[in-house]
Write an enzyme that holds these catalytic residues in place. Structure first.
Site, PDB file in Angstrom:
ATOM      1  N   GLU A   1       0.846  -1.198   0.000  1.00  0.00           N
ATOM      2  CA  GLU A   1       0.000   0.000   0.000  1.00  0.00           C
ATOM      3  C   GLU A   1       0.881   1.248   0.000  1.00  0.00           C
ATOM      4  O   GLU A   1       2.043   1.202   0.412  1.00  0.00           O
ATOM      5  CB  GLU A   1      -0.910  -0.121   1.235  1.00  0.00           C
ATOM      6  CG  GLU A   1      -1.916   0.903   1.573  1.00  0.00           C
ATOM      7  CD  GLU A   1      -2.810   1.486   0.518  1.00  0.00           C
ATOM      8  OE1 GLU A   1      -2.355   1.727  -0.619  1.00  0.00           O
ATOM      9  OE2 GLU A   1      -3.948   1.797   0.853  1.00  0.00           O
TER      10      GLU A   1
ATOM     11  N   ASP B   1      -2.087   5.213   7.251  1.00  0.00           N
ATOM     12  CA  ASP B   1      -2.514   6.491   7.834  1.00  0.00           C
ATOM     13  C   ASP B   1      -3.302   6.184   9.108  1.00  0.00           C
ATOM     14  O   ASP B   1      -2.708   5.808  10.110  1.00  0.00           O
ATOM     15  CB  ASP B   1      -3.338   7.211   6.755  1.00  0.00           C
ATOM     16  CG  ASP B   1      -3.677   8.645   7.101  1.00  0.00           C
ATOM     17  OD1 ASP B   1      -2.791   9.365   7.583  1.00  0.00           O
ATOM     18  OD2 ASP B   1      -4.828   9.050   6.880  1.00  0.00           O
ATOM     19  N   THR B   2      -4.628   6.287   9.073  1.00  0.00           N
ATOM     20  CA  THR B   2      -5.403   5.903  10.260  1.00  0.00           C
ATOM     21  C   THR B   2      -5.289   4.401  10.505  1.00  0.00           C
ATOM     22  O   THR B   2      -5.389   3.932  11.633  1.00  0.00           O
ATOM     23  CB  THR B   2      -6.907   6.242  10.100  1.00  0.00           C
ATOM     24  OG1 THR B   2      -7.456   5.443   9.060  1.00  0.00           O
ATOM     25  CG2 THR B   2      -7.110   7.713   9.801  1.00  0.00           C
TER      26      THR B   2
ATOM     27  N   ASN C   1      -7.376   2.235   9.074  1.00  0.00           N
ATOM     28  CA  ASN C   1      -8.701   1.596   8.887  1.00  0.00           C
ATOM     29  C   ASN C   1      -8.692   0.617   7.723  1.00  0.00           C
ATOM     30  O   ASN C   1      -9.154  -0.512   7.848  1.00  0.00           O
ATOM     31  CB  ASN C   1      -9.778   2.657   8.637  1.00  0.00           C
ATOM     32  CG  ASN C   1     -10.134   3.410   9.895  1.00  0.00           C
ATOM     33  OD1 ASN C   1     -10.018   2.876  10.993  1.00  0.00           O
ATOM     34  ND2 ASN C   1     -10.538   4.654   9.742  1.00  0.00           N
ATOM     35  N   THR C   2      -8.180   1.067   6.588  1.00  0.00           N
ATOM     36  CA  THR C   2      -8.195   0.226   5.387  1.00  0.00           C
ATOM     37  C   THR C   2      -7.374  -1.037   5.610  1.00  0.00           C
ATOM     38  O   THR C   2      -7.842  -2.154   5.365  1.00  0.00           O
ATOM     39  CB  THR C   2      -7.606   1.003   4.185  1.00  0.00           C
ATOM     40  OG1 THR C   2      -8.252   2.272   4.105  1.00  0.00           O
ATOM     41  CG2 THR C   2      -7.804   0.236   2.892  1.00  0.00           C
ATOM     42  N   LEU C   3      -6.155  -0.869   6.077  1.00  0.00           N
ATOM     43  CA  LEU C   3      -5.258  -2.024   6.188  1.00  0.00           C
ATOM     44  C   LEU C   3      -5.670  -2.989   7.290  1.00  0.00           C
ATOM     45  O   LEU C   3      -5.502  -4.197   7.142  1.00  0.00           O
ATOM     46  CB  LEU C   3      -3.817  -1.552   6.344  1.00  0.00           C
ATOM     47  CG  LEU C   3      -3.226  -1.044   5.019  1.00  0.00           C
ATOM     48  CD1 LEU C   3      -1.905  -0.328   5.246  1.00  0.00           C
ATOM     49  CD2 LEU C   3      -3.040  -2.195   4.042  1.00  0.00           C
TER      50      LEU C   3
ATOM     51  N   LYS D   1       2.525   7.018   8.490  1.00  0.00           N
ATOM     52  CA  LYS D   1       2.226   8.287   9.184  1.00  0.00           C
ATOM     53  C   LYS D   1       1.670   7.923  10.564  1.00  0.00           C
ATOM     54  O   LYS D   1       0.463   7.959  10.793  1.00  0.00           O
ATOM     55  CB  LYS D   1       1.168   9.034   8.366  1.00  0.00           C
ATOM     56  CG  LYS D   1       1.298  10.540   8.341  1.00  0.00           C
ATOM     57  CD  LYS D   1       0.049  11.146   7.712  1.00  0.00           C
ATOM     58  CE  LYS D   1       0.277  11.609   6.302  1.00  0.00           C
ATOM     59  NZ  LYS D   1      -0.950  12.234   5.724  1.00  0.00           N
TER      60      LYS D   1
ATOM     61  N   ASP E   1      -2.602  10.956  -4.114  1.00  0.00           N
ATOM     62  CA  ASP E   1      -3.256  11.991  -4.915  1.00  0.00           C
ATOM     63  C   ASP E   1      -3.745  13.161  -4.088  1.00  0.00           C
ATOM     64  O   ASP E   1      -3.963  13.057  -2.875  1.00  0.00           O
ATOM     65  CB  ASP E   1      -4.466  11.388  -5.638  1.00  0.00           C
ATOM     66  CG  ASP E   1      -5.610  11.074  -4.676  1.00  0.00           C
ATOM     67  OD1 ASP E   1      -5.393  10.262  -3.752  1.00  0.00           O
ATOM     68  OD2 ASP E   1      -6.697  11.660  -4.835  1.00  0.00           O
TER      69      ASP E   1
ATOM     70  N   ARG F   1      -0.600  11.572  -8.723  1.00  0.00           N
ATOM     71  CA  ARG F   1      -0.161  10.217  -8.366  1.00  0.00           C
ATOM     72  C   ARG F   1       1.119   9.840  -9.110  1.00  0.00           C
ATOM     73  O   ARG F   1       1.892   9.002  -8.662  1.00  0.00           O
ATOM     74  CB  ARG F   1      -1.247   9.199  -8.735  1.00  0.00           C
ATOM     75  CG  ARG F   1      -2.521   9.304  -7.929  1.00  0.00           C
ATOM     76  CD  ARG F   1      -3.407   8.098  -8.217  1.00  0.00           C
ATOM     77  NE  ARG F   1      -4.785   8.278  -7.793  1.00  0.00           N
ATOM     78  CZ  ARG F   1      -5.235   8.055  -6.562  1.00  0.00           C
ATOM     79  NH1 ARG F   1      -4.401   7.658  -5.620  1.00  0.00           N
ATOM     80  NH2 ARG F   1      -6.502   8.221  -6.266  1.00  0.00           N
TER      81      ARG F   1
HETATM   82  P1  IMP Z   1      -6.400   4.836   6.099  1.00  0.00           P
HETATM   83  O1  IMP Z   1      -5.081   4.319   6.623  1.00  0.00           O
HETATM   84  O2  IMP Z   1      -7.479   3.817   6.065  1.00  0.00           O
HETATM   85  O3  IMP Z   1      -6.799   6.093   6.812  1.00  0.00           O
HETATM   86  O4  IMP Z   1      -6.307   5.290   4.596  1.00  0.00           O
HETATM   87  C1  IMP Z   1      -5.156   5.311   3.900  1.00  0.00           C
HETATM   88  C2  IMP Z   1      -5.444   5.944   2.572  1.00  0.00           C
HETATM   89  O5  IMP Z   1      -5.673   7.341   2.717  1.00  0.00           O
HETATM   90  C3  IMP Z   1      -4.226   5.808   1.697  1.00  0.00           C
HETATM   91  O6  IMP Z   1      -4.266   4.639   0.941  1.00  0.00           O
HETATM   92  C4  IMP Z   1      -4.298   7.055   0.861  1.00  0.00           C
HETATM   93  O7  IMP Z   1      -5.060   6.799  -0.294  1.00  0.00           O
HETATM   94  C5  IMP Z   1      -5.025   8.081   1.710  1.00  0.00           C
HETATM   95  N1  IMP Z   1      -4.062   9.033   2.336  1.00  0.00           N
HETATM   96  C6  IMP Z   1      -3.589   9.027   3.593  1.00  0.00           C
HETATM   97  N2  IMP Z   1      -2.720  10.024   3.807  1.00  0.00           N
HETATM   98  C7  IMP Z   1      -2.630  10.700   2.632  1.00  0.00           C
HETATM   99  C8  IMP Z   1      -1.861  11.846   2.194  1.00  0.00           C
HETATM  100  O8  IMP Z   1      -1.071  12.462   2.927  1.00  0.00           O
HETATM  101  N3  IMP Z   1      -2.037  12.222   0.906  1.00  0.00           N
HETATM  102  C9  IMP Z   1      -2.891  11.571   0.054  1.00  0.00           C
HETATM  103  N4  IMP Z   1      -3.613  10.499   0.410  1.00  0.00           N
HETATM  104  C10 IMP Z   1      -3.495  10.063   1.685  1.00  0.00           C
HETATM  105 MG    MG Z   2      -6.156   6.474  -1.702  1.00  0.00          MG
END
Ligand code: IMP
Ligand code: MG
Length: 172
Positions: free
Chosen positions: A96, A100-101, A103-105, A128, A156, A162
């Protein structure tokens, strides 16, 4: 957009991806490795990474969308496109763009475990950690990044940028 600062250069990314590929090659020797990338953001990193892994691996694609924090459906992740292959008994590595948060992973990891994968690990280009809310960590990390909005290398801003070969920060 002309106010983009380079946070991680193309050269630094490529050097690190090579190291990750070598590590993964070592760790997965003799196993039935399936790399699953998460669209759209993961495609650039995955394309670079798989060419640095010297193993007979399988690749599949998944598309998911997560709702951002603060919305009613916070934490909910929707599958927009599923993989086509059977991962039962396979060693799955999710690739990936960014953790980030989480949630997805965390959702995808559980999904693949429930489907009977032998192991499920996570490889991200960027981590992050300050933003984490879900209980998930990556097994392979390219770079730990600050809590700023990043673009490039798959990431993006409004579906643009991207294709930048580096990771940049937008200065508004
Ligand atoms: P999460 O970890 O479920 O919150 O989502 C992760 C997704 O959020 C990543 O796959 C990215 O597509 C998007 N994302 C998180 N941080 C950034 C950023 O700084 N710039 C652009 N997209 C981000
Ligand atoms: Mg994304």
């Amino acid at each position: 957009m002309n106010n983009i600062d380079i946070l991680i250069s193309e050269e630094a990314i490529q050097n690190r991806v090579k190291e990750l590929g070598e590590q993964i090659t070592e760790d997965y020797k003799g196993s039935d490795l399936v790399i699953i990338t998460v669209l759209k953001g993961g495609f650039v990193f995955t394309a670079d990474l798989v060419r640095r892994i010297d193993l007979p691996l399988t690749i599949d694609l998944m598309a998911a969308s997560s709702y951002g924090a603060g919305t009613e459906s916070c934490g909910e992740v929707r599958i927009l496109k599923d993989i086509n292959i059977d991962i039962k008994g396979k060693d799955v590595l999710i690739a990936e763009d960014i953790l980030d948060t989480g949630n997805t992973l965390s959702m995808l990891k559980k999904l693949f475990e429930d489907r009977g994968a032998k192991s499920v690990k996570i490889c991200v280009a960027l981590d992050k950690p300050e933003r984490r809310t879900a209980n998930v960590e990556a097994d392979y990390i390219g770079f730990v990044v600050p809590n700023k909005f990043l673009i490039g290398y798959g990431l993006d801003y409004d579906e643009k940028y991207r294709n930048l070969p580096f990771v940049g920060v937008v200065n508004c």
